[in-house]
Design an enzyme around this catalytic site. Structure first.
Site, PDB file in Angstrom:
ATOM      1  N   CYS A 138      30.071  36.678 -49.648  1.00  0.00           N
ATOM      2  CA  CYS A 138      30.550  36.423 -48.346  1.00  0.00           C
ATOM      3  C   CYS A 138      29.692  35.396 -48.146  1.00  0.00           C
ATOM      4  O   CYS A 138      28.991  36.083 -46.868  1.00  0.00           O
ATOM      5  CB  CYS A 138      31.758  36.495 -47.375  1.00  0.00           C
ATOM      6  SG  CYS A 138      32.602  35.475 -46.267  1.00  0.00           S
ATOM      7  N   CYS A 141      30.105  35.325 -44.022  1.00  0.00           N
ATOM      8  CA  CYS A 141      30.058  36.738 -43.572  1.00  0.00           C
ATOM      9  C   CYS A 141      28.346  37.248 -43.420  1.00  0.00           C
ATOM     10  O   CYS A 141      28.202  37.385 -42.321  1.00  0.00           O
ATOM     11  CB  CYS A 141      31.324  37.520 -43.996  1.00  0.00           C
ATOM     12  SG  CYS A 141      32.602  36.988 -44.943  1.00  0.00           S
ATOM     13  N   ASP A 142      27.724  36.802 -44.375  1.00  0.00           N
ATOM     14  CA  ASP A 142      26.965  37.684 -44.623  1.00  0.00           C
ATOM     15  C   ASP A 142      25.243  36.137 -44.231  1.00  0.00           C
ATOM     16  O   ASP A 142      24.677  37.022 -44.060  1.00  0.00           O
ATOM     17  CB  ASP A 142      26.727  38.336 -45.342  1.00  0.00           C
ATOM     18  CG  ASP A 142      28.280  39.705 -45.274  1.00  0.00           C
ATOM     19  OD1 ASP A 142      28.388  40.701 -43.993  1.00  0.00           O
ATOM     20  OD2 ASP A 142      28.251  39.830 -46.405  1.00  0.00           O
TER      21      ASP A 142
END
Length: 310
Positions: A138, A141-142
């Site tokens: 993701c 997300c990261d």
């Protein structure tokens, strides 16, 4: 007489726990089955930095532990078992059967499905060991953790190109590793990628080795056309070759789309069976974020509450 429940929740990610909190506060006394991966995919995420209300971020495990504790505070009954089979009624206010095994059967008028989805893996050594330590599924997300660093994205479809495009605004270099000699993504996405000066497309490329001890350090790539091998030093490897919705036990019970995701009423969480609702990644193949999953969990509980009182 065996008790008939109002609310059974299958799954324990943000969607499951969010629906449990709302259902419990509405007096539905939910039972939640945590499944084979209690806490869902977020338990494999080292740090969550984009969830509202955590200015310093929070680890995935701590976040999901907080969700579990909050659900328990409102007397959600959490059972650490997996549902193996279901039998859903087609009647309004009919009784649905949830099987844990041949002997253990739970009956409920309402069911919220929040079983999520699982990312597809490359299937090579160190891949699972380094999840959250350089390996990610993701970008939203990261990606932040790789600001101004070199990273690679695996895949040639829309999801991979969307990840690469997002990461190109954060990272120094983005290597897009495509197994075939062409991109499968839509033309508009391809044109967007072609216009980025820091995205380098490597066609006919397979990752054959992930290198790193405590963190990802580099990857070895095989060009499957000329059989040459190359090592690229990167801080992050984003695998975007698709997700598999965890819907195998619902195949003969609910309407699914061609990719196996549960179909819900537009803008709502109702499925094609009365009293059955779906929330989170099991029905959302577009956003797949913790915060949207939690929001749809809230929606499912509210939809179920209205269904029971109608």
């Amino acid at each position: 007489m065996e008790k008939i429940h109002n609310c059974v929740i299958i799954g324990s990610g943000p969607a499951g726990y969010s629906s449990a909190i709302y259902a419990a506060r509405a007096g539905l006394y939910p039972i939640l089955f945590s499944g084979f991966q209690p806490g869902g995919q977020l338990t494999t995420t080292s740090m969550i930095d984009n969830y509202l209300g955590f200015p310093k971020g929070i680890s995935g495990n701590d976040f999901m532990d907080n969700c579990r504790k909050q659900a328990k505070r409102f007397n959600t009954k959490i059972i650490n078992k997996s549902v193996t089979k279901v039998s859903f009624s087609t009647e309004k206010k009919g009784i649905h059967y949830i099987f844990l095994n041949k002997e253990s059967i739970i009956k409920s008028i309402g069911v919220i499905i929040a079983t999520g989805s699982s990312p597809k893996f490359l299937g090579i050594d160190n891949e699972k060991r380094l999840i959250g330590l350089g390996i990610s599924f993701c970008a939203t997300c990261d990606g932040f953790f790789h600001r101004n660093k070199d990273i690679a994205v695996v895949g040639g479809g829309d999801s991979a190109l969307e990840e690469a495009n997002y990461l190109s605004n954060i990272c120094r270099k983005v290597y897009l590793l495509v197994r075939k000699d062409y991109l499968r993504a839509s033309k508009i996405l391809q044109n967007r990628i072609f216009s980025k000066k820091n995205i380098y497309i490597l066609y006919n490329s397979n990752v054959i080795e992930i290198i790193g001890n405590d963190f990802l350090e580099s990857i070895k790539i095989l060009n499957n056309k000329n059989k040459t091998k190359n090592i690229i030093s990167i801080s992050g490897l984003f695998i975007a070759i698709g997700h598999i919705p965890n819907t195998s036990i619902f195949k003969n019970e609910l309407e699914l789309n061609k990719n196996g995701y549960i179909i819900t009423k537009k803008g709502r969480t109702m499925t094609n069976k009365p009293g059955i609702f779906a929330a989170g990644d099991v029905q959302d193949y577009i956003y797949r974020q913790a915060i949207t999953s939690a929001g749809s969990g809230c929606m499912a509980a509210l939809d179920l509450e209205r269904y029971l009182s109608s």
